[in-house]
Motif scaffolding. Sequence first.
Motif, short mmCIF file in Angstrom:
data_model
loop_
_atom_site.label_atom_id
_atom_site.label_comp_id
_atom_site.label_asym_id
_atom_site.label_seq_id
_atom_site.Cartn_x
_atom_site.Cartn_y
_atom_site.Cartn_z
N ALA A 399 33.90 1.83 20.71
CA ALA A 399 32.66 2.46 20.23
C ALA A 399 32.38 2.14 18.77
O ALA A 399 31.23 1.87 18.40
CB ALA A 399 32.75 3.97 20.44
N VAL A 400 33.41 2.17 17.93
CA VAL A 400 33.17 1.97 16.49
C VAL A 400 32.85 0.52 16.16
O VAL A 400 32.39 0.23 15.04
CB VAL A 400 34.35 2.47 15.64
CG1 VAL A 400 34.57 3.95 15.85
CG2 VAL A 400 35.62 1.68 15.93
N ARG A 401 33.06 -0.38 17.08
CA ARG A 401 32.61 -1.76 16.87
C ARG A 401 31.09 -1.85 16.95
O ARG A 401 30.51 -2.84 16.48
CB ARG A 401 33.25 -2.68 17.91
CG ARG A 401 34.74 -2.95 17.68
CD ARG A 401 35.33 -3.72 18.84
NE ARG A 401 36.77 -3.95 18.63
CZ ARG A 401 37.61 -4.37 19.57
NH1 ARG A 401 37.14 -4.62 20.79
NH2 ARG A 401 38.88 -4.56 19.30
N ARG A 402 30.45 -0.86 17.52
CA ARG A 402 29.01 -0.88 17.71
C ARG A 402 28.27 -0.05 16.68
O ARG A 402 27.07 -0.26 16.47
CB ARG A 402 28.68 -0.37 19.12
CG ARG A 402 29.40 -1.14 20.23
CD ARG A 402 29.18 -0.52 21.59
NE ARG A 402 27.79 -0.55 21.98
CZ ARG A 402 27.31 0.04 23.07
NH1 ARG A 402 28.14 0.72 23.87
NH2 ARG A 402 26.03 -0.02 23.37
N ALA A 403 28.94 0.93 16.06
CA ALA A 403 28.25 1.78 15.08
C ALA A 403 29.25 2.55 14.25
O ALA A 403 30.36 2.85 14.72
CB ALA A 403 27.32 2.76 15.81
N ASP A 404 28.84 2.88 13.01
CA ASP A 404 29.67 3.74 12.16
C ASP A 404 29.47 5.21 12.48
O ASP A 404 30.32 6.05 12.17
CB ASP A 404 29.33 3.50 10.68
CG ASP A 404 29.91 2.19 10.17
OD1 ASP A 404 30.77 1.62 10.87
OD2 ASP A 404 29.51 1.73 9.09
#
Length: 472
Positions: A399-404
């Motif tokens: 998930a954090v690869r897509r958004a902070d």
Amino acid sequence: MENRTAAIAPRLRASWQRSARYGVALDEVQPVFTGSLDTESLFYQCGNEVLDGLRTTLVNEPVSLMITDADGLVLSRLCDDGSINRSLDRVHLAPGFSYAERDAGTNGLGLALADRAPSLVRADEHYCTELRGYTCAAAPVLDPLTGELAGSVNLTTWSHSSSGLLLALAQAAAGNTAALMLSRAGGRRMRPAPRGEVFHVYADNRDEAGRCPSSLWQNALTDAREAMRAGRVIAVVGEPGAGKTALASIARHELGRERVLSARPPAPDDIDAWLALWTPELSKDHTCVVVGGADTLPAWAAEELAGVFADARRTGPQPFVLTAEDFARIPRALSSLVDAVVEVPALRFRPEDILPLARHLGSRDRGREIGFTPAAARALSSYHWPENVKQLKRIVREAVRRADVVDARHLPAEVFSGGGHRLSRLQALERDEIVRCLTEPGATVVRAAAKLGMGRATLYRKMAQYDIKVPR
């Protein structure tokens, strides 16, 4: 018995010594009988099918083909030779009887289960004299999805007609059984085999204790700290991925040790090298050793490790911790060293820990602070986490690869579905697309149904089919 054990191989000698400690009779086999057999399991069905095929190729050979469960209980016996069948009945090597080491002494299937390794026991290598008319070859079968011991395949023949191919046939049948189990398990990925890792060293990190604020975690941590402070040997038990090694890593500060060496059992053939490479660390006063998966160690390896641990304890407070799913399955040689058992509750019982852990894991992966929207937070907190923290780590990393700032739409579809049954690839794709449409900003069931090209009633039916729940 001393003279006899001195002349046999180390694995067999260790098995004979265990048999003596169990109190197994030398002259008469006395296996335990149970009338309850699990003939509905995937292992039984696949194992029986493989052995039935093998029987057709051995139709004129005096070989009995058997499968047993993980406890040594004989589930099935296939053989067309009347004389060997009658003989095996006399020694109770038949469905319903247990041939585990503790019940029948050293024998092929009992040794294969104890050591989790293919085993051949010939004639007078059997502990009980009543079994010395046979040669037994057996191979363990591991569940291809969970990696747990499912049972064994055993081939038994007369000792005078023993074939060098017997063990190879048993291993082939065990491998074919595992492959058939995998093919009928809905196409799920096979659990990777042990990689033969030697160890992994964790650096000092004292702030990890606050990552999990739940009372269940903190109580387990307190128990572990108190046990270590008292110099006790601890076994930390719980489901895979629940955080057993992490808890031991935090608690070891009570011993004043700066780092943790985490060792997990490798493939059986690598055990000797595995032990030789990391056990010298036990003598170092700044290291605490955590042996994970102690309940998966072969019996002979557990006995050797127990001797090393016993020597290490003589130099001061215990420098090691064992972890396992089930304390009862830890080999006796190791479990007898344990003074205290600490249970780590599964993540689904600790909802207060999910978001703090998710933020910590996300920040560690990205190197900066990570946030979660209320919708994402509700989705994470309400999910049942069958794979515990290991699964949370994987999902947060994705998930954090897509958004902070992670929103519900950034989470994989598995977080929104119950996962009560296995899905085909097409079903998984359909579920994922439904979840994607339902988690878009401003999404409603009506809009999602229109986007998917299906009626609202159909979408509701699909949501029920896949147990999809999208928090609002």
